[in-house]
Design a protein around this motif. Structure first.
Motif, PDB file in Angstrom:
ATOM      1  N   CYS A 502       0.767  -1.248   0.027  1.00  0.00           N
ATOM      2  CA  CYS A 502      -0.147  -0.130   0.057  1.00  0.00           C
ATOM      3  C   CYS A 502       0.986   1.214   0.012  1.00  0.00           C
ATOM      4  O   CYS A 502       0.830   1.996  -0.847  1.00  0.00           O
ATOM      5  N   TYR A 547      -4.829   0.060   9.037  1.00  0.00           N
ATOM      6  CA  TYR A 547      -5.954   0.310   8.333  1.00  0.00           C
ATOM      7  C   TYR A 547      -5.691  -0.192   6.736  1.00  0.00           C
ATOM      8  O   TYR A 547      -6.666  -0.162   6.155  1.00  0.00           O
ATOM      9  N   GLU A 550      -7.922  -2.437   5.079  1.00  0.00           N
ATOM     10  CA  GLU A 550      -9.061  -2.004   4.703  1.00  0.00           C
ATOM     11  C   GLU A 550      -9.114  -0.644   3.717  1.00  0.00           C
ATOM     12  O   GLU A 550     -10.056  -0.080   3.368  1.00  0.00           O
ATOM     13  N   LYS A 552      -7.257   2.070   4.001  1.00  0.00           N
ATOM     14  CA  LYS A 552      -7.348   3.103   4.531  1.00  0.00           C
ATOM     15  C   LYS A 552      -6.016   3.713   5.238  1.00  0.00           C
ATOM     16  O   LYS A 552      -5.163   2.660   5.353  1.00  0.00           O
ATOM     17  N   GLU A 554      -3.689   6.946   7.524  1.00  0.00           N
ATOM     18  CA  GLU A 554      -3.926   7.708   8.674  1.00  0.00           C
ATOM     19  C   GLU A 554      -3.279   9.286   8.120  1.00  0.00           C
ATOM     20  O   GLU A 554      -2.291   9.233   7.421  1.00  0.00           O
ATOM     21  N   LYS A 564      -7.051  11.907  11.067  1.00  0.00           N
ATOM     22  CA  LYS A 564      -8.155  11.394  10.115  1.00  0.00           C
ATOM     23  C   LYS A 564      -7.780   9.983   9.673  1.00  0.00           C
ATOM     24  O   LYS A 564      -6.702   9.855   9.002  1.00  0.00           O
ATOM     25  N   VAL A 565      -8.703   9.030   9.490  1.00  0.00           N
ATOM     26  CA  VAL A 565      -8.465   7.795   8.953  1.00  0.00           C
ATOM     27  C   VAL A 565      -9.257   8.003   7.403  1.00  0.00           C
ATOM     28  O   VAL A 565     -10.365   8.044   7.504  1.00  0.00           O
ATOM     29  N   ILE A 566      -8.560   7.898   6.567  1.00  0.00           N
ATOM     30  CA  ILE A 566      -9.290   8.006   5.069  1.00  0.00           C
ATOM     31  C   ILE A 566      -8.822   7.191   3.900  1.00  0.00           C
ATOM     32  O   ILE A 566      -7.816   6.273   4.295  1.00  0.00           O
ATOM     33  N   GLY A 567      -9.586   7.265   2.987  1.00  0.00           N
ATOM     34  CA  GLY A 567      -9.459   5.961   1.949  1.00  0.00           C
ATOM     35  C   GLY A 567      -8.001   6.368   1.262  1.00  0.00           C
ATOM     36  O   GLY A 567      -7.583   7.623   0.817  1.00  0.00           O
ATOM     37  N   VAL A 568      -7.431   5.392   0.752  1.00  0.00           N
ATOM     38  CA  VAL A 568      -6.159   5.411  -0.048  1.00  0.00           C
ATOM     39  C   VAL A 568      -6.318   6.076  -1.219  1.00  0.00           C
ATOM     40  O   VAL A 568      -5.564   6.914  -1.581  1.00  0.00           O
ATOM     41  N   GLU A 570      -8.644   8.555  -1.692  1.00  0.00           N
ATOM     42  CA  GLU A 570      -8.891  10.024  -1.385  1.00  0.00           C
ATOM     43  C   GLU A 570      -7.643  10.612  -0.794  1.00  0.00           C
ATOM     44  O   GLU A 570      -7.576  12.122  -1.166  1.00  0.00           O
ATOM     45  N   VAL A 571      -6.685  10.088  -0.302  1.00  0.00           N
ATOM     46  CA  VAL A 571      -5.740  10.687   0.361  1.00  0.00           C
ATOM     47  C   VAL A 571      -4.640  11.776  -0.656  1.00  0.00           C
ATOM     48  O   VAL A 571      -4.378  12.788  -0.300  1.00  0.00           O
TER      49      VAL A 571
END
Ligand code: ATP
Ligand code: MG
Length: 586
Positions: A502, A547, A550, A552, A554, A564-568, A570-571
């Motif tokens: 990832c 994460y 999933e 995601k 940080e 914030k935990v956000i989708g890969v 979106e980052v």
């Protein structure tokens, strides 16, 4: 860049010789390394910051129609002898000789060289105005190099010089540079203020300094919240009459009705405080005397002077030095005062001293009547003294302005703060063009001296000032526009294949989007990596941890506690929008 392949070396150790936080952090984050006193190696991360600052400077200089040149750093002595600064510059100038014993200096500033260039290239008014600049290494053999790059001996400066045919032209260029400097410091993301400044050894008629406000700053500034007056204390003035009453009209002290000068016994009252207490009077009705010299040998142009000032004020030595046009100003050692000046230290006064010693009085003395001075005899003072009782060589503003003094413009109380001088602009006028004969021929065929301005920014000092202003207990918090990287991508567990994949994918994606990213791919513990990320101060941290399974990650800003935990997926767009908002929206 991959952290594992980088030359970054951080340290937990507090460096022994670093006094201020930015110096400590520059050392701990591995941004600079000291080679010798005041001489530093700029390490790769700092170089990225420096290049960004230089590029901001370049773009603003180019937008202000200044053209970049590169002058040598080894400069022949003859030019400096022509302007007289070979002597005047003093021991800050590093003088060197070549194999043929020819003299040079390592350039501490470049007025002489640029004026020499222009005197050879410019003939006609048609070639003017022109502004030239360079970003280059200077050497000043500072008496007390300290605080890392803040007061180094070798440092990088952007110096610009404008050449005009009229004072109005200089005004226009000066305003352009003033505006360009405001843009530069704003774009670097530092909080700064512009103050009225002293012109120092560079000379000229008026100048402004750009100060980064910080408690550790070496300069003291005063400012007025009511009318926006602000000045370096070296230059600041105040309204004397608001503090010690109106000026006494000249001649009035000679009136017959005045009480006679009288010697009074003042045992042990050798300071203004003790004397005021002993006589039960306000300090302002006392007149202080201080003994100064230009420091030369007795048979080599030595000049001793005394300075007088109302007991209500402290004396500003820079103002006195400028008033006397001394290259150097120092106190006369107290054991020599009696012999050289004819005054008794602690009980000194202007009456009856050696007539060769100039008496320079602060303007506040004009506001005193029937005042007290030392009698030049141990344990004695004179009272009922007036200006008619001795002769003053010259009056000047010598007051050291302080917080609470009235603003010279509007009378409101001045505030005081400390600042780091990152930039300095001067109206030079014809000082250098006259000394070096840099002239142009005007429309009527007449020769006139070219009118100059000069404009400097300390590049390394600006970087360090940004650190001084932007840090917390964990490390640096770089403003986005000058951060060495915008993002630090932290792989938390390098032996976890999902996390690793990832992070590797994200790294590639960020590079493909031209995001300046430092990828911490080291096989170290998460806590260790987070500590380094905080110390290095990269504005955005993206951490790939548990994460990742999933899809995601940080997301955290260096200067905020929010995580914030956000989708890969979106980052990358979030990172891009934060960067562009903070660089372009500033
Ligand atoms: P200072 O009063 O701090 O010695 P200066 O008035 O001598 O500064 P200038 O001759 O105006 O400085 O130089 C222009 C700029 O160069 C300064 O505003 C500062 O940012 C930078 N500068 C000057 N001296 C040093 C130094 N020793 N180390 C780092 N930067 C410096
Ligand atoms: Mg200096």
């Amino acid at each position: 860049m991959r952290f594992s392949q980088s030359f970054i070396r951080t340290s937990k150790e507090e460096p022994a010789d670093a006094e201020i936080i930015s110096h400590k952090l520059l050392m701990r984050a591995g941004l600079v390394r000291k080679l010798a006193s005041g001489i530093y190696i700029i390490m790769p991360l700092a170089n990225l910051v420096i290049k960004k600052i230089e590029n901001i400077i370049r773009s603003e200089m180019n937008a202000a129609c200044a053209q970049e040149v590169i002058m040598p750093c080894i400069l022949p002595a003859n030019l400096w002898k022509e302007t007289g600064r070979w002597e005047v510059y003093g021991s800050e100038m590093l003088k060197i000789k070549d194999r043929a014993e020819r003299e040079y200096c390592f350039g501490p500033t470049h007025e002489e060289v640029i004026t020499d260039l222009v005197r050879h290239e410019v003939r006609s008014y048609k070639q003017l105005p022109v502004t030239l600049y360079q970003i280059q290494t200077k050497f000043r053999d500072e008496i007390r190099p300290r605080f890392g790059l803040m007061r180094a001996r070798e440092f990088t400066m952007k110096d610009a010089y404008s050449f005009d045919i009229s004072a109005e032209g200089l005004d226009i260029n000066y305003k352009k540079m003033h505006a360009a400097y405001c843009n530069i410091f704003k774009r670097c993301g530092v909080k700064y203020t512009v103050v009225d400044a002293d012109t120092g050894a560079i000379g000229g008629s008026s100048s402004h300094e750009f100060m980064v406000i910080a408690p550790s700053g070496e300069d003291a500034i005063v400012y007025c919240d009511s009318c926006r007056y602000s000045a370096n204390v070296e230059k600041a003035s105040t309204q004397i009459d608001k503090i010690i009453g109106p000026e006494i009209p000249a001649g009035s002290s000679a009136a017959a009705s005045r009480p006679k000068v009288e010697k009074i016994h003042t045992p042990n009252a050798s300071t203004i405080e003790d004397l005021a207490k002993f006589l039960k009077v306000d300090k302002k009705s006392l007149c202080k005397i201080l003994f100064f010299t230009n420091g030369r040998a007795e048979n080599d142009g030595r000049e001793d002077v005394v300075a007088l000032i109302s007991g209500a004020f402290e004396l500003n030595e820079i103002k006195l030095k400028n008033h006397l046009k001394f290259i150097n100003l120092e106190m006369i050692p107290s054991e020599e005062v009696q012999k050289r000046v004819g005054a008794y230290p602690g009980f000194g006064g202007p009456i009856g001293i050696n007539p060769n010693v100039k008496i320079i009085a602060d303007n506040s003395v004009k506001h005193l009547s029937d005042f007290v001075v030392g009698a030049n005899e141990k344990d004695y003072h004179l009272k009922n003294v007036n200006l008619s009782d001795f002769s003053v060589t010259s009056f000047a503003d010598l007051v050291m302005v302080d917080a609470g003094h009235p603003c010279p413009q509007c009378g409101a109380k001045l505030e005081k703060a400390r600042g780091i001088e990152v930039g300095h602009i001067f109206k030079l006028g014809t000082k250098y063009s006259e000394a070096l004969g840099a002239k142009y021929i005007d429309e009527a065929g007449q020769e006139n001296p070219i009118i100059m301005g000069c404009y400097g920014i300390g590049v390394g000092r600006t970087m360090q000032a940004a650190v001084e202003q932007n840090n917390d207990q964990d490390g640096i918090c770089w403003p986005m526009p000058i951060a060495p990287f915008h993002v630090i991508l932290v792989l938390l567990n390098s032996s976890d294949e999902t996390q690793k994949q990832c992070a590797e994918d994200l790294y590639k994606k960020m590079l493909a989007e031209n995001i300046e990213v430092l990828f911490d791919d080291r096989a170290e513990k998460p806590g260790f990596k987070f500590k380094d990320a905080d110390l290095l101060g990269i504005p955005i941290r993206v951490a790939v941890g548990r994460y990742a399974a999933e899809g995601k990650v940080e997301f955290k800003r260096r200067n905020s506690k929010d995580l914030k935990v956000i989708g890969v997926d979106e980052v990358v767009s979030l990172v891009k929008s934060e960067i562009s908002r903070e660089i372009n929206g500033l």
